[in-house]
Design an enzyme around this catalytic site. Structure first.
Site, PDB file in Angstrom:
ATOM      1  N   GLU A   1       9.903   2.018  10.686  1.00 15.15           N
ATOM      2  CA  GLU A   1      10.929   3.046  10.464  1.00 15.15           C
ATOM      3  C   GLU A   1      10.229   4.380  10.545  1.00 15.15           C
ATOM      4  O   GLU A   1       9.370   4.673   9.710  1.00 15.15           O
ATOM      5  CB  GLU A   1      11.574   2.889   9.082  1.00 15.15           C
ATOM      6  CG  GLU A   1      12.514   1.730   8.945  1.00 15.15           C
ATOM      7  CD  GLU A   1      13.735   1.838   9.826  1.00 15.15           C
ATOM      8  OE1 GLU A   1      14.038   2.946  10.315  1.00 15.15           O
ATOM      9  OE2 GLU A   1      14.367   0.797  10.055  1.00 15.15           O
TER      10      GLU A   1
ATOM     11  N   SER B   1       5.402   8.178   9.803  1.00 23.43           N
ATOM     12  CA  SER B   1       5.510   8.987  11.028  1.00 23.43           C
ATOM     13  C   SER B   1       5.467   8.115  12.277  1.00 23.43           C
ATOM     14  O   SER B   1       4.922   7.007  12.271  1.00 23.43           O
ATOM     15  CB  SER B   1       4.364   9.999  11.078  1.00 23.43           C
ATOM     16  OG  SER B   1       3.151   9.316  11.323  1.00 23.43           O
TER      17      SER B   1
ATOM     18  N   GLY C   1       3.081   4.951  13.177  1.00 21.77           N
ATOM     19  CA  GLY C   1       3.796   3.730  13.568  1.00 21.77           C
ATOM     20  C   GLY C   1       3.255   3.154  14.871  1.00 21.77           C
ATOM     21  O   GLY C   1       3.124   1.936  15.025  1.00 21.77           O
TER      22      GLY C   1
ATOM     23  N   GLU D   1      10.375  16.570  14.703  1.00 19.47           N
ATOM     24  CA  GLU D   1      10.628  16.374  13.276  1.00 19.47           C
ATOM     25  C   GLU D   1       9.725  17.308  12.477  1.00 19.47           C
ATOM     26  O   GLU D   1       8.505  17.273  12.622  1.00 19.47           O
ATOM     27  CB  GLU D   1      10.344  14.920  12.885  1.00 19.47           C
ATOM     28  CG  GLU D   1      10.693  14.665  11.426  1.00 19.47           C
ATOM     29  CD  GLU D   1      10.573  13.202  11.034  1.00 19.47           C
ATOM     30  OE1 GLU D   1       9.490  12.617  11.261  1.00 19.47           O
ATOM     31  OE2 GLU D   1      11.545  12.650  10.495  1.00 19.47           O
TER      32      GLU D   1
ATOM     33  N   LYS E   1       0.876  -1.173   0.000  1.00 16.04           N
ATOM     34  CA  LYS E   1       0.000   0.000   0.000  1.00 16.04           C
ATOM     35  C   LYS E   1       0.917   1.228   0.000  1.00 16.04           C
ATOM     36  O   LYS E   1       1.450   1.633   1.031  1.00 16.04           O
ATOM     37  CB  LYS E   1      -0.891  -0.016   1.250  1.00 16.04           C
ATOM     38  CG  LYS E   1      -2.189   0.784   1.129  1.00 16.04           C
ATOM     39  CD  LYS E   1      -2.022   2.264   0.916  1.00 16.04           C
ATOM     40  CE  LYS E   1      -1.729   3.017   2.198  1.00 16.04           C
ATOM     41  NZ  LYS E   1      -1.525   4.484   1.944  1.00 16.04           N
TER      42      LYS E   1
ATOM     43  N   CYS F   1      13.802  11.089   6.338  1.00 17.68           N
ATOM     44  CA  CYS F   1      13.922  10.703   7.759  1.00 17.68           C
ATOM     45  C   CYS F   1      15.319  10.998   8.233  1.00 17.68           C
ATOM     46  O   CYS F   1      15.542  11.198   9.420  1.00 17.68           O
ATOM     47  CB  CYS F   1      13.687   9.221   7.985  1.00 17.68           C
ATOM     48  SG  CYS F   1      12.512   8.473   6.936  1.00 17.68           S
TER      49      CYS F   1
HETATM   50  C1  UN1 Z   1      14.514   8.245   4.245  1.00 21.01           C
HETATM   51  O1  UN1 Z   1      14.955   9.319   4.611  1.00 21.01           O
HETATM   52  O2  UN1 Z   1      13.326   7.958   4.431  1.00 21.01           O
HETATM   53  O3  UN1 Z   1      20.317   7.701   3.430  1.00 21.01           O
HETATM   54  C2  UN1 Z   1      15.353   7.260   3.544  1.00 21.01           C
HETATM   55  C3  UN1 Z   1      19.457   8.288   2.795  1.00 21.01           C
HETATM   56  C4  UN1 Z   1      18.696   7.554   1.723  1.00 21.01           C
HETATM   57  C5  UN1 Z   1      17.490   6.906   2.307  1.00 21.01           C
HETATM   58  C6  UN1 Z   1      16.648   7.833   3.106  1.00 21.01           C
HETATM   59  N1  UN1 Z   1      19.559   6.574   1.094  1.00 21.01           N
HETATM   60  O4  UN1 Z   1      19.162   9.458   3.018  1.00 21.01           O
END
Ligand code: UN1
Length: 500
Positions: free
Chosen positions: A255, A234, A238, A390, A180, A289
């Site tokens: 994650e 988020s 999560g 964040e 999804k 992230c």
């Molecule tokens: C993410 O930020 O959700 O190391 C993944 C990195 C990328 C992956 C980021 N290869 O910023």
């Protein structure tokens, strides 16, 4: 502008066929740099669609789990080759639906290529252990076993890379998939599923349902026939997914958020550190992230560093990611833009010093998109909300620090623990930082972004729930260990009793 051409309708992929949603509803996917551009219509799936996809994945699992892993690998190798061939088209489509600049969407597709090749290689490994038994004439080993139909809920910031992080290890291990994708970026997942299908993935092994979280994501994570759920997004969502998984003890990999830091010591190469802070903070419009949303700078070089950083940030060109001269694209959607704008207000009210940016970009070439100026706050204290929460946008908070110990305290003093970085030429300090920063990823003399597919990816505290993606860690998540003892002594042998 009126047009006689109907927009393209993208359907769900269930049991090897592109099918309408049971809901009969669809939603528009528009370009965040120019909302006049309709990328396509995607179906709004509901729980009946999810049920059909899970049924297909559950049925297909019966045979897919028995396909030898090296044969599954051949399909993944073919898929990787198709991705290589179509990289440019997929990258352009991704910029149109997601907004990040073309160099970065090429990187996103490349990350999917890397992951697909890497996991295909695992088809001839998937190593377990053989080890001596404590008893004579007894053989002991452990092997990996697949689990079943895996539910995957993926974000919009890496629309092809992150689905590949989840699908490729699941598939090589013998599981089947219901994906999804994020509502904002379904086209890139559509391309990935199309490629896997052309490469020869049997019907039902990979299924895609588009739609939103409450109507499509929730029923997937709650489905009784889905024993594995992998989610990136988020921390708030999560937590809901973890709770949905808990009653049935589903395997659940999360994650989530980050509040990543770059530490700049007084002996750092400042040019390099500024390069890193600009790329880490404003690459992908700060919507990673792993984005470097905090920069902690030693007081001895604070002024010089901040002056150089602000100069560089002022020169960033914001615009349409398809334009080769653009450095930074738009925010993904109106809501994300509003979140960024509200954090700018929060920062000002908290007493942080706005050094550049701080405003929405509007009018002219920006009139039809969700653009925000790259923004730097200086003189931030570590407990300010802009230095704790964040933001997921182009806002960087610069924090003065006194020493390495102080910097590490600041770095670790947030609820998240994904990525951290230190710029220093002192090897002792570099090693001390790699030891003491409590994050899943640490960089020395490089920004907080740039993870590679064959190393574990993930974070501590509220960033994750103890699992890692990518690398062998991903195989660990998508398999269960089975320990096998074979006693060929022809007599009853009691472990812990007969061998003392
Ligand atoms: C993410 O930020 O959700 O190391 C993944 C990195 C990328 C992956 C980021 N290869 O910023």
């Amino acid at each position: 502008m009126a047009t006689a051409v109907a927009p393209r309708m993208f359907k769900n992929f269930i049991n090897g066929e592109w099918v309408e949603s049971r809901s009969g509803k669809a939603y528009e996917n528009r370009n965040p740099a120019n909302t006049d551009e309709l990328i396509g219509l995607f179906v709004s799936s509901n729980s009946e669609d999810v049920d059909a996809a899970v049924d297909a994945a559950t049925e297909a699992y019966k045979t897919w789990r028995l396909v030898p892993a090296p044969k599954r690998a051949e399909i993944l190798f073919r898929a990787a080759e198709l991705l290589v061939q179509r990289k440019e088209d997929f990258s352009k489509d991704m910029t149109r639906e997601m907004g990040k600049v073309l160099a970065e969407t090429r990187g996103d597709v490349q990350e999917a290529i890397d992951m697909t090749y890497y996991m295909a290689g695992e088809g001839r490994r998937l190593f377990g252990q053989t080890t001596p038994s404590e008893l004579p004439n007894k053989f002991a080993m452990s092997v990996r076993q697949s689990i079943g139909a895996c539910g995957m809920i993926t974000p919009w910031n890496f629309p092809m890379a992150i689905p590949s992080w989840k699908m490729m290890p699941a598939l090589i291990s013998g599981n089947t998939v219901v994906l999804k994708p994020a509502e904002d970026t379904p086209l890139s997942s559509y391309h990935l599923v199309q490629v896997l299908t052309e490469a020869g993935v049997p019907r039902g092994v990979v299924n895609l349902v588009s739609g939103d979280g409450p109507n499509a994501g929730a029923p997937l994570s709650q489905h009784k026939d889905v024993p594995v759920v992998s989610f990136t997004g988020s921390t708030a969502v999560g937590r809901i997914i973890a709770q949905a998984c808990a009653p049935d003890f589903k395997h659940c990999s999360l994650e989530m958020g980050g509040k990543n830091i770059i530490i700049v010591m007084e002996d750092a190469n400042l040019d390099l550190a500024v390069d890193g802070a600009v790329w880490g903070g404003f690459g992908t419009t700060g919507q990673r992230c792993t984005a470097a949303s905090r920069v902690a700078v030693h007081k001895d070089v604070y002024k010089e560093f901040v002056d150089r950083l602000v100069d560089r940030v002022k020169s960033l060109k914001v615009g349409d990611g398809l334009d080769a001269s653009t450095d930074m694209g738009p925010c993904i959607n109106e809501q994300q833009l509003k979140t960024v704008m509200s954090y700018v207000e929060i920062g000002k009210n908290e007493g942080a010093k706005l050094l550049t940016g701080g405003n929405r970009l509007d009018g002219g070439m920006y009139a039809k998109g969700w653009f925000h100026a790259p923004t730097v706050f200086g003189d931030c204290s570590p407990k300010m909300r802009i230095a704790q929460e964040e933001i997921f946008g182009p806002v960087v908070s610069v924090i003065p620090i006194e020493s390495l110990e102080h910097a590490v305290d600041v770095a670790n003093g947030v609820p998240y623990g994904l990525s951290a970085s230190i710029y220093t030429r002192n090897v002792n300090r570099a090693f001390q930082a790699t030891r003491d920063l409590y994050t899943g990823i640490v960089y020395v003399n490089a920004p907080t972004i740039g993870a590679e597919t064959h190393l574990p990816f993930g974070g501590t505290k509220q960033t994750g729930n103890g699992h890692r993606e990518a690398a062998i860690a991903a195989i660990d998540f998508f398999t269960e260990w089975k320990t096998i003892y074979i006693d060929y002594s022809d007599k009853l042998q009691r472990a812990q009793i007969d061998n003392v």
